[in-house]
Scaffold this motif. Structure first.
Motif, PDB file in Angstrom:
ATOM      1  N   TYR A  57      -7.799  12.740  33.892  1.00 20.38           N
ATOM      2  CA  TYR A  57      -7.072  12.814  35.163  1.00 20.38           C
ATOM      3  C   TYR A  57      -7.063  14.219  35.743  1.00 20.38           C
ATOM      4  O   TYR A  57      -7.047  14.399  36.958  1.00 20.38           O
ATOM      5  N   ALA A  58      -7.091  15.190  34.854  1.00 26.45           N
ATOM      6  CA  ALA A  58      -7.196  16.575  35.336  1.00 26.45           C
ATOM      7  C   ALA A  58      -8.532  16.768  36.051  1.00 26.45           C
ATOM      8  O   ALA A  58      -8.606  17.404  37.104  1.00 26.45           O
ATOM      9  N   MET A  59      -9.601  16.156  35.503  1.00 23.25           N
ATOM     10  CA  MET A  59     -10.919  16.255  36.147  1.00 23.25           C
ATOM     11  C   MET A  59     -10.890  15.583  37.525  1.00 23.25           C
ATOM     12  O   MET A  59     -11.440  16.100  38.492  1.00 23.25           O
ATOM     13  N   GLN A  60     -10.255  14.418  37.561  1.00 21.02           N
ATOM     14  CA  GLN A  60     -10.143  13.713  38.844  1.00 21.02           C
ATOM     15  C   GLN A  60      -9.420  14.592  39.866  1.00 21.02           C
ATOM     16  O   GLN A  60      -9.837  14.697  41.013  1.00 21.02           O
ATOM     17  N   GLN A  61      -8.354  15.212  39.398  1.00 20.12           N
ATOM     18  CA  GLN A  61      -7.581  16.086  40.281  1.00 20.12           C
ATOM     19  C   GLN A  61      -8.453  17.222  40.808  1.00 20.12           C
ATOM     20  O   GLN A  61      -8.348  17.639  41.964  1.00 20.12           O
ATOM     21  N   MET A  62      -9.370  17.710  39.948  1.00 19.65           N
ATOM     22  CA  MET A  62     -10.240  18.816  40.363  1.00 19.65           C
ATOM     23  C   MET A  62     -11.161  18.398  41.510  1.00 19.65           C
ATOM     24  O   MET A  62     -11.492  19.202  42.372  1.00 19.65           O
ATOM     25  N   GLY A  63     -11.567  17.140  41.499  1.00 19.23           N
ATOM     26  CA  GLY A  63     -12.395  16.643  42.605  1.00 19.23           C
ATOM     27  C   GLY A  63     -11.665  16.815  43.925  1.00 19.23           C
ATOM     28  O   GLY A  63     -12.222  17.338  44.902  1.00 19.23           O
ATOM     29  N   ASP A  64     -10.400  16.427  43.937  1.00 18.20           N
ATOM     30  CA  ASP A  64      -9.602  16.576  45.155  1.00 18.20           C
ATOM     31  C   ASP A  64      -9.375  18.039  45.492  1.00 18.20           C
ATOM     32  O   ASP A  64      -9.433  18.441  46.651  1.00 18.20           O
ATOM     33  N   LEU A 101      -2.876   8.713  57.338  1.00 13.32           N
ATOM     34  CA  LEU A 101      -3.610   9.315  56.220  1.00 13.32           C
ATOM     35  C   LEU A 101      -2.777  10.399  55.529  1.00 13.32           C
ATOM     36  O   LEU A 101      -2.806  10.535  54.306  1.00 13.32           O
ATOM     37  N   GLN A 102      -2.035  11.178  56.343  1.00 12.66           N
ATOM     38  CA  GLN A 102      -1.186  12.222  55.737  1.00 12.66           C
ATOM     39  C   GLN A 102      -0.112  11.601  54.859  1.00 12.66           C
ATOM     40  O   GLN A 102       0.169  12.075  53.757  1.00 12.66           O
ATOM     41  N   LYS A 103       0.482  10.526  55.355  1.00 10.15           N
ATOM     42  CA  LYS A 103       1.508   9.822  54.578  1.00 10.15           C
ATOM     43  C   LYS A 103       0.917   9.255  53.293  1.00 10.15           C
ATOM     44  O   LYS A 103       1.545   9.278  52.230  1.00 10.15           O
ATOM     45  N   LEU A 104      -0.322   8.758  53.408  1.00  7.98           N
ATOM     46  CA  LEU A 104      -0.987   8.204  52.237  1.00  7.98           C
ATOM     47  C   LEU A 104      -1.189   9.290  51.187  1.00  7.98           C
ATOM     48  O   LEU A 104      -0.962   9.082  49.998  1.00  7.98           O
ATOM     49  N   LYS A 105      -1.562  10.476  51.657  1.00  2.00           N
ATOM     50  CA  LYS A 105      -1.736  11.608  50.748  1.00  2.00           C
ATOM     51  C   LYS A 105      -0.442  11.900  50.007  1.00  2.00           C
ATOM     52  O   LYS A 105      -0.429  12.101  48.788  1.00  2.00           O
ATOM     53  N   ALA A 106       0.649  11.941  50.774  1.00  2.00           N
ATOM     54  CA  ALA A 106       1.953  12.252  50.182  1.00  2.00           C
ATOM     55  C   ALA A 106       2.343  11.172  49.175  1.00  2.00           C
ATOM     56  O   ALA A 106       2.844  11.472  48.083  1.00  2.00           O
ATOM     57  N   TYR A 107       2.080   9.924  49.528  1.00  2.00           N
ATOM     58  CA  TYR A 107       2.430   8.819  48.637  1.00  2.00           C
ATOM     59  C   TYR A 107       1.602   8.889  47.353  1.00  2.00           C
ATOM     60  O   TYR A 107       2.107   8.722  46.250  1.00  2.00           O
ATOM     61  N   HIS A 108       0.303   9.169  47.512  1.00  2.00           N
ATOM     62  CA  HIS A 108      -0.579   9.284  46.362  1.00  2.00           C
ATOM     63  C   HIS A 108      -0.094  10.386  45.424  1.00  2.00           C
ATOM     64  O   HIS A 108      -0.091  10.229  44.198  1.00  2.00           O
ATOM     65  N   GLU A 109       0.335  11.481  46.006  1.00  2.00           N
ATOM     66  CA  GLU A 109       0.843  12.603  45.217  1.00  2.00           C
ATOM     67  C   GLU A 109       2.088  12.168  44.445  1.00  2.00           C
ATOM     68  O   GLU A 109       2.264  12.510  43.269  1.00  2.00           O
TER      69      GLU A 109
END
Lengths: 481, 455
Positions: free
Chosen positions: B322-329, B381-389
């Motif tokens: 998951y850390a690797m996945q986070q690095m992609g973002d 999309l911004q809300k989606l980002k916040a929700y994903h976080e």
């Protein structure tokens, strides 16, 4: 006989250019066409180079991956970009509404993303300025302005009676007027064609292909027919109306109806009668089918249990680790085969639904010459739905081949003994990556376009023949006074 | 006296076949578009409802299959967010056909998932939707033109004008009277359609209703005003018709098309492709690098997770994954910001240029009020980002602690709804439309005054 027609058309031509408004309109349209050509060319270059740049980056990154497990590479996947046909600078078609790039990976089919429309804030909905748009939408408007009073004005001025008394036949008069209008519109069209040919050659780096040449020739022929149809409509409407004013109103109503209302309505009806699934429903249907045939995610799935028993029996071993190849790769190849088959079945069905929706627009071409030329122009410039669907098919074929190649590499080169939790992961040499060829989209030949558009091509010919016949025999119904 | 003159004018107007035909076209296309617009939005609502149920079923199944391995469960489990259509979206569909209104994401890298499109028939997108906004912006002006272009010239051409002029000292008053009749008729049709829309689409009679009505009213008045100005030039009927149609084509078709191409050339979005490449590399290259590279960056991003022990000796751990996945973002963060910036620039460009084009102006005002424009989508999309976080931050520690799936309350992760609407720019649109309606009318009056003094 022919001489009379030419005299009438010559007079119409001269008269048209005596009118200041005509000259102004022609100049404006000429400028619009020049601008549209330039924009189309620029747009093609920008988009094409952008995609080419990222295509190269993707290839180079793929080749530079180090030694690793082939399944990692299957998941690293490939990013492919939709190619633009060099003729698409002429007609944008659905270029802006169709996605540009698609990420291909193992076990998963992704959507084609990043269409220009997705970045647009509504202005795009008013239309796009391309050569095709000007030729399809605005030139007919000019033709209608030129033609609305061709007969009715003669009638109003009383010259119509004189002409007919002098022995001019109705059909000669009508054909003469049509020819005159067409020659005016061709003062616009011919320079555009010449410019198009030069730009097309330039965009193909002066190495033009026979296939594109054929496409361009057919395109020119189609637009020629379209202008003749429009001129015929204008003259006929003028002949059937008592006053020029009424003829103009009718022609404008026709124009709005043909270009604005009917396309939307037919497409909306098509989408209503043949509803397409939302992505979430589409994926759920695939998942349901996958579970029926064998769910590789389910540890107790009967299909995969049987599959395992079969392979053990075939190689006469009691455990998969004793197989002469990597069982994981073998299992995954089977999973890929099943899931790709199911996906393709659904995708085919979805495209069929879309085709059914579009079939309304094809059928409506017999009512609406604008839709006929629009569909044919998009098909010939490879900016239509069928070309887009073909790109998706080719990309999916590439994806499947890539995934299976990686599975094969795993079967051949990876040991059946799983490394321990703390040992180094199994891997193969990066030399294998170059064995995977780059994705290359191949445009279908023009014969495919023709074979796939029978309805559209027929509708143009139908309109052309219909207009000629009506021009020839309409004198029976037209009133002289 | 005045009342009877108006009665007569109405009678004359309605005796014209073209007038009745024009009204009929507006009503029929108006009702059709109401139906089609509502159908379009109703389908989206049904899909969102279905998605809510499906998400729960999926989560239950995932917990059953992969309950023992939370990391694996979250690899598959999806979290959906829906951009709920407003009732007004049926009035102005805007970009809701192009932009996805339902996005399901897993806990993996978001940048690789959030731009996925819905399954669309590009032909349908190309033709566009039929909604009431379309009828009002494209068809109403045409009918206005058809009703007004020969108000003066027809009288002149039939020779009646001389008679009228000799009997009345104020010919302009006659023009006014004729125009008033047409304005009343057009606005009556508009009113009928607005009331039908209010009932059929259940639109609340609030400020938004007033704003929408005001926008469209001003737009219609602009066309009357422009017509009046053309009439005031005193040319022939044919000239007036051609001139007004030319205006309509230039304002509603050619200029937007030119501006749009200019916009795409001026603000291209290669960052979108850049973003995919960056995200993919940012994640995948980490497989071949020393784990500490990934983890150091990850701890820098989230210092709070240092407290959980990282199983360094394992070849594979979900922690690292998951850390690797986070690095992609994280690696794609710059291009992602650039995309948002570009879209904002495009938005700004449109706002500035539409101030010159009443058609797009009205359309963009309506889309804003209906929450169906690009801005609403970027907000989504911004809300989606916040929700994903939020989802990530909730599950990261649980994965790192190897928590059990059955102890988690999965019910709290229902489908998320987005409904925020912004429409600050509408006032600007209103103001510029007011100017648009006043200027031609004033110059028309000026023309008439000048001609009257000359005659």
């Amino acid at each position: 006989m022919m001489k009379t027609i030419f005299i009438i058309s010559g007079n119409t031509w001269k008269m048209a250019f005596e009118n200041k408004a005509t000259i102004a309109l022609t100049v404006i349209l000429g400028l619009a066409l020049g601008l549209a050509t330039f924009i189309g060319w620029q747009n093609f270059n920008t988009q094409h180079n952008q995609r080419l740049k990222y295509k190269e980056i993707v290839r180079q990154k793929w080749l530079s991956k180090p030694d690793k497990h082939p399944h990692r590479m299957a998941h690293y996947g490939y990013l492919v970009f939709r190619d633009k046909h060099e003729l698409s600078f002429f007609d944008f078609g659905m270029e802006s509404f169709a996605g540009v790039s698609i990420f291909l990976e193992a076990h998963k089919q992704n959507t084609v993303n990043f269409s220009e429309a997705g970045f647009s804030n509504g202005m795009l909905r008013f239309g796009e300025l391309s050569v095709a748009m000007v030729l399809q939408l605005l030139v007919p408007l000019l033709i209608f302005f030129l033609g609305y009073n061709t007969i009715s004005a003669e009638r109003e001025a009383g010259t119509l009676k004189i002409l007919l008394c002098q022995g001019v036949k109705w059909s000669q008069l009508l054909f003469g007027k049509v020819l005159g209008i067409i020659s005016v519109s061709f003062t616009l069209f011919i320079p555009v064609i010449l410019l198009t040919i030069v730009l097309w050659a330039a965009l193909s780096n002066w190495q033009v292909s026979v296939d594109s040449g054929m496409r361009l020739l057919l395109l020119i022929a189609a637009y020629t027919l379209y202008f003749i149809i429009c001129a015929g409509i204008a003259v006929l409407v003028s002949a059937f109306h008592q006053s020029s004013k009424a003829a103009l109103t009718s022609l404008l109503v026709l124009w709005v109806f043909f270009t604005l209302v009917l396309p939307r309505v037919t497409q909306a009806i098509g989408a209503k009668i043949y509803p397409s699934p939302a992505k979430i429903e589409f994926n759920a249907a695939i998942e349901a089918d996958l579970q029926k045939e064998g769910d590789s995610h389910n540890p107790d799935d009967p299909h995969y249990a049987q599959f395992k028993a079969d392979v053990l029996k075939k190689y006469k071993v009691d455990d998969v680790t004793k197989l002469p190849f990597n069982y994981g790769g073998y299992l995954m190849a089977e999973g890929e085969r099943i899931s790709a088959g199911i996906y393709n079945r659904h995708q085919k069905q979805l495209n069929q639904t879309f085709e059914n929706q579009n079939s309304f627009a094809v059928a409506a071409s017999y009512l609406n010459p604008f839709l006929a030329i629009k569909n044919l122009s998009m098909a010939l410039t490879a900016s239509d739905f069928k070309t887009y669907a073909d790109f998706q098919d080719q990309a999916e074929a590439y994806r499947y081949q890539l995934a299976q190649r990686m599975n094969q590499l795993q079967m051949d080169n990876i040991s059946n003994e799983k490394p321990g939790e703390k040992e180094k992961a199994a891997s193969i040499s990066h030399a294998h990556w170059a064995e995977q060829p780059d994705f290359q989209y191949h445009f279908k030949p023009v014969s495919w376009v023709i074979a796939n558009q029978p309805g559209t091509i027929l509708s143009i010919l139908f309109w052309f023949a219909g207009i000629l016949i009506i021009l020839a025999i309409s004198s029976k119904w037209i009133k002289t006074v | 006296m005045i009342k009877s003159i108006y009665q007569l004018e109405f009678k004359i107007f309605f005796s014209n076949k073209a007038a009745r035909f024009g009204i009929l076209i507006l009503l029929i296309s108006g009702f059709c578009s109401l139906y089609l617009g509502k159908q379009f939005i109703a389908k989206q609502k049904t899909v969102i409802e279905k998605a809510g149920k499906m998400q729960q079923e999926h989560t239950d199944k995932n917990v059953k299959y992969f309950g023992k391995d939370l990391g694996l469960l979250l690899y598959y489990n999806k979290f959906a967010m829906a951009n709920i259509p407003d009732n007004w979206a049926a009035f102005a569909n805007g970009q809701r056909d192009i932009n996805p209104y339902l996005i399901s994401v897993t806990m993996l890298g978001l940048e690789g998932q959030m731009y996925d499109t819905d399954l669309n028939n590009p032909s349908t997108l190309l033709m566009g939707n039929m909604d009431l906004a379309f009828v009002m912006i494209f068809l109403f002006p045409l009918v206005i033109i058809a009703f007004t272009y020969n108000v003066l010239s027809a009288e002149q051409e039939s020779g009646i004008w001389g008679l009228i002029r000799s009997q009345s000292t104020l010919p302009m008053r006659i023009i006014w009277r004729k125009l008033t009749v047409r304005i009343i008729v057009v606005f009556a049709v508009f009113l009928i359609l607005m009331i039908s829309a209010a009932i059929y689409l259940s639109l609340a009679p609030d400020l938004r209703f007033i704003l929408v009505s005001a926008l469209i009213s001003l737009y219609l008045i602009f066309w009357f005003s422009l017509s009046f100005w053309v009439i005031s030039l005193g040319k022939s009927s044919s000239f007036n018709a051609v001139c007004l149609i030319a205006f309509w084509v230039a304002l509603n078709i050619v200029s937007p098309a030119v501006l749009n191409v200019w916009l795409t050339q001026k603000y291209p979005v290669p960052e979108a492709l850049e973003n995919v490449v960056k995200q993919r590399e940012g994640y995948h290259e980490k497989w071949d690098l020393d784990k500490s590279v990934t983890m150091d960056k990850f701890y820098k991003h989230y210092p709070q997770f240092k407290q959980y022990a990282f199983p360094e000796e394992l070849t594979f751990s979900w922690y690292w994954y998951y850390a690797m996945q986070q690095m992609g973002d994280d690696d794609a963060a710059f291009s992602a910001t650039r995309i948002t910036e570009k879209l904002n620039q495009r938005q700004h460009f449109t706002h500035m240029t539409t101030l010159l084009l009443p058609g797009i102006e009205t359309q963009s005002g309506l889309n804003q009020l209906a929450g169906s424009d690009l801005q609403a989508h970027t907000g989504f999309l911004q809300k989606l980002k916040a929700y994903h976080e939020k989802v990530r931050l909730f599950f990261y520690p649980l994965i790192f602690k190897e928590a059990k799936a059955e102890n988690i309350n999965w019910k709290q992760f229902r489908i998320e709804h987005y409904t925020d609407r912004k429409s600050e720019q509408v006032w600007q649109n209103l103001l510029s439309l007011i100017i648009f309606s006043i200027v031609p009318a004033l110059s028309g009056i000026y023309n008439f005054k000048k001609r009257a003094s000359l005659l």
